[in-house]
Design an enzyme around this catalytic site. Structure first.
Site, mmCIF file in Angstrom:
data_model
loop_
_atom_site.group_PDB
_atom_site.id
_atom_site.type_symbol
_atom_site.label_atom_id
_atom_site.label_comp_id
_atom_site.label_asym_id
_atom_site.label_seq_id
_atom_site.Cartn_x
_atom_site.Cartn_y
_atom_site.Cartn_z
ATOM 1 N N HIS A 128 3.228 -4.041 6.312
ATOM 2 C CA HIS A 128 2.202 -2.846 6.144
ATOM 3 C C HIS A 128 2.443 -1.883 7.414
ATOM 4 O O HIS A 128 3.446 -1.909 8.301
ATOM 5 C CB HIS A 128 0.781 -3.677 6.430
ATOM 6 C CG HIS A 128 0.690 -4.536 5.144
ATOM 7 N ND1 HIS A 128 -0.529 -4.122 3.985
ATOM 8 C CD2 HIS A 128 1.307 -5.563 4.567
ATOM 9 C CE1 HIS A 128 -0.624 -4.667 3.175
ATOM 10 N NE2 HIS A 128 0.622 -5.549 3.324
ATOM 11 N N HIS A 186 0.799 -1.271 0.062
ATOM 12 C CA HIS A 186 -0.015 -0.058 0.021
ATOM 13 C C HIS A 186 0.983 1.331 -0.195
ATOM 14 O O HIS A 186 1.824 1.483 0.831
ATOM 15 C CB HIS A 186 -0.844 -0.062 1.165
ATOM 16 C CG HIS A 186 -2.063 -1.172 1.196
ATOM 17 N ND1 HIS A 186 -2.310 -1.642 2.165
ATOM 18 C CD2 HIS A 186 -2.726 -1.651 0.133
ATOM 19 C CE1 HIS A 186 -3.281 -2.593 1.979
ATOM 20 N NE2 HIS A 186 -3.347 -2.731 0.640
ATOM 21 N N GLU A 220 2.156 -5.446 10.646
ATOM 22 C CA GLU A 220 1.421 -4.040 10.677
ATOM 23 C C GLU A 220 2.539 -3.361 11.995
ATOM 24 O O GLU A 220 2.541 -3.633 12.852
ATOM 25 C CB GLU A 220 0.057 -4.226 11.488
ATOM 26 C CG GLU A 220 -0.839 -4.784 10.332
ATOM 27 C CD GLU A 220 -1.260 -3.970 9.246
ATOM 28 O OE1 GLU A 220 -0.846 -2.823 8.986
ATOM 29 O OE2 GLU A 220 -1.917 -4.528 8.088
#
Length: 704
Positions: free
Chosen positions: A438, A300, A530
């Site tokens: 991420h 992303h 994450e």
């Protein structure tokens, strides 16, 4: 690097502070004095251009001071106060930039601070704890899909004691700052003159009609007595755009040419190359028995911390290898490491152009075509589950190397060029272990990410659930931020109750994820990390984030050496056998050998019954023990070709059939002949028995 950067920030802020009043005087003079030779329109255009330039300079100087840390959680909940709030879920602690609301409005984790009253006496207050030169405020509305709650204009007040407050001034007037026009877009307001204080208040003056006074914020300011930070590792701690990333990778390759190799796996939609750095003692080729590892970051585009950590990791491994750090030397000598810092460079450039505090929650997340790359891989989960549902024996349904469906390969399929490149990369290199980096939370997730029937949330474990949990725990337990028991949740879920790890499907369904595809289509086990609450942390926070993640990054790579490894060879030729299936008893997930016949099967400690077979070969079985130490147990296999296969190979070459093969074929055919004879006899016996039973039935007397 850190020292010069800190000095640069202070110099810029000091220059701005000294020039603040002079700038106002200059603006007044320019407004009253005509410039010879210019028409009124030209003078207006020149003045407007000068004002724009001045505003750009002020914005640049304001952003030179870092955020206090409302978004990154460096600012504690106790440092945030408010005049009032509607309920706990909309309390002052929720007034943090980019904070996300829970599943439903009305819960304990709503998406902003919301005042209980609608008047101009409401405020959100932040205690910086130290004297700080405040330069700006960034404001957002409430994160919600149900309401329109945002502040349209506001004032800023400052104090050193929370008793006496002074408003930020624009000349002789109280400065009135422009707020938001929607709930999500961050808007920067630059203080006309930076002010030194400890406390700062945001005082809303107008808000969306029929909406509530709600906001999320970040404060920009330079602490006056900021202690000089000295990072332990001399790395390039800053954000790197595409060109700067290329330069850094090139510099690492030039510094350590013997252990590095840069290659590309494809291009983005806009033509930016997807660069990978390989780090190994023999870069450029696969070595027999050496496992392949990968880190993929920036899938992303606006989740940038992973990108910078991977770039830091390249530098660190190079430096430490040259220093003779035995841990790093052993890792590089025994592992082939592949580092992809940016899978979505197009999206990154969009987020980078906005900056770390102004990109918002979603700017740059998707590719140029608007594709979410983590939903863009083939959904092999559903294919496998559907096949198991209709199969007479679900255990016979393939549980690995599931082929890509036909629809996915068509030219009009909505498959991003970045996704195609990564799939091809996965198929070219026999990866064993990897992680997908991420941002936006602090948790490690493991497959499956997809759920049966695409349920929004459902615990969906794989056959390797125990080892996946081990992998996730290795990273989470050594990550300084995740392992901190004092930390608060990033948004609305407290992952500490799960020890900062969770099954992907149990968190939220992600059909078409890269992790699930990797598990079902290749041999590679992959988790998602994450890394931080803040998707795009300020550059000043990168040294801390590196320290938070350094041990985790290294220790996770070392897990590639757990379990079993070996080579499957042909008994006669001694050559490796490609695509030999390796099956562990009671583990319903198989793997296959690589082109040279070597394989790696990640497993927890224990005793295992392992079988290996390949087309045209007689299966072999071994009992192998995996120890607790991070060193794979060697479990080689030697397979003998079946007589039929040997005969086929010999005839294809026009050779003479050896006597041992003739004897084996004779014995095999004799066994087949005996087996077929028994089958025929049983069938005939059954046929003879049936008429006798029928006659006996007809001879029985009828009962009334």
């Amino acid at each position: 690097m850190k020292k010069s950067a800190s000095a640069f920030v202070v110099v810029l802020a000091a220059t701005f502070w000294a020039a603040g009043d002079a700038g106002d005087d200059t603006e007044t003079a320019a407004g009253t004095t005509a410039t010879p030779g210019l028409t009124s329109t030209a003078r207006w255009t020149t003045t407007l251009g000068a004002e724009r330039k001045e505003n750009d300079e002020k914005e640049k100087l304001a952003l030179a001071c870092p955020p206090l840390g409302l978004e990154s959680l460096r600012v504690d909940d106790t440092q945030i106060q408010a005049s009032s709030f509607q309920r706990f879920g909309l309390g002052p602690h929720r007034g943090r930039l980019n904070i996300q609301s829970g599943i439903e409005d009305g819960d304990l984790y709503d998406g902003a601070w919301c005042a209980d009253y609608k008047d101009r006496h409401q405020w959100l207050e932040v205690d910086a704890l130290h004297l700080t030169r405040f330069t700006g405020v960034i404001l957002q509305g409430r994160n919600t899909i149900w309401r329109r709650d945002w502040v349209q204009s506001y004032k800023v007040q400052l104090s050193n004691d929370t008793i006496s407050w002074k408003s930020s001034m624009n000349g002789t007037q109280e400065a009135l700052f422009e707020g938001n026009g929607d709930g999500e877009t961050p808007v920067l307001a630059v203080l006309p003159v930076p002010v030194v204080a400890r406390y700062i208040r945001i005082n809303p003056q107008s808000w969306y009609p029929d909406g509530d006074i709600c906001l999320r914020a970040e404060i920009l300011g330079c602490r006056l007595d900021e202690p000089e930070a000295r990072p332990k590792d001399k790395l390039d701690f800053r954000h790197h755009n595409y060109q700067e990333m290329r330069k850094l990778m090139k510099s690492v390759a030039e510094e350590c040419p013997d252990i590095t190799h840069i290659y590309t796996i494809g291009k983005s939609h806009m033509g930016l190359k997807l660069y990978v750095m390989e780090i190994s003692d023999n870069p450029g080729k696969h070595e027999l028995g050496e496992p392949e590892f990968r880190y993929v970051a920036n899938m992303h585009g606006n989740e940038v911390l992973g990108r910078e950590l991977v770039l830091n990791l390249m530098q660190y491994l190079c430096h430490e290898y040259k220093r003779g750090n035995q841990r790093v030397v052993r890792l590089i000598t025994e592992t082939r490491i592949h580092l992809l810092p940016s899978m979505n460079p197009d999206g990154y450039e969009v987020a980078y152009s906005k900056g770390s505090e102004l990109a918002g929650w979603g700017e740059g997340r998707y590719t140029f075509e608007g594709i979410d790359l983590n939903h863009n891989f083939p959904d092999l989960n559903t294919i496998m589950w559907d096949a198991q549902e209709v199969a007479e024996d679900p255990s016979k349904v393939p549980n690995h190397y599931i082929p890509i469906p036909e629809y996915y390969t068509k030219e009009d399929a909505l498959v991003a060029s970045e996704t195609r490149a990564v799939i091809s990369w996965m198929q070219d290199i026999p990866f064993v272990l990897g992680a997908n980096l991420h941002g936006g939370e602090l948790v490690v997730t493991y497959p499956f990410d997809g759920t049966e029937g695409w349920a929004p949330q459902a615990h969906t474990p794989t056959a390797d659930n125990a080892f996946f949990r081990w992998l996730a725990t290795v990273y989470a337990s050594t990550n300084l931020a995740m392992a901190n028991p004092e930390r608060r949740p990033c948004h609305y879920e407290d992952f500490q109750v799960h020890n900062n790890i969770i099954n992907g499907g149990a968190w939220h369904v992600v059909p078409g994820s890269m992790n699930d595809f990797s598990y079902l289509h290749t041999n590679c086990l992959e988790v998602t990390v994450e890394l931080s609450c803040d998707k795009f942390p300020h550059a000043t926070e990168l040294p801390v984030e590196w320290e938070n993640n350094k041990e985790s990054l290294l220790l996770f790579m070392e897990q590639v050496h757990r379990g079993l490894k070996g080579v499957v060879r042909d008994k006669e030729t001694k050559k490796g056998i490609q695509d030999a299936v390796i099956r562990v008893e009671d583990h319903e997930h198989d793997i296959r050998s690589a082109a040279d016949g070597d394989y790696w099967r990640l497993l927890n400690p224990g005793d295992y019954k392992v079988a290996a077979w390949a087309e045209g070969y007689v299966p072999a079985v071994r009992h192998c023990r995996v120890g607790a130490e991070p060193r794979a147990t060697v479990c080689d296999f030697t397979l003998t070709r079946t007589p039929a296969q040997r005969l086929k190979d010999i005839r294809a070459k026009g050779g003479k059939i050896p006597q041992d093969l003739q004897l084996r074929l004779r014995a095999l055919r004799l066994r087949k002949l005996r087996a077929s004879t028994k089958a025929i006899n049983r069938r005939r016996e059954g046929q003879r028995t049936q008429p006798r039973q029928n006659r006996k039935a007809r001879s029985l007397p009828l009962a009334f």
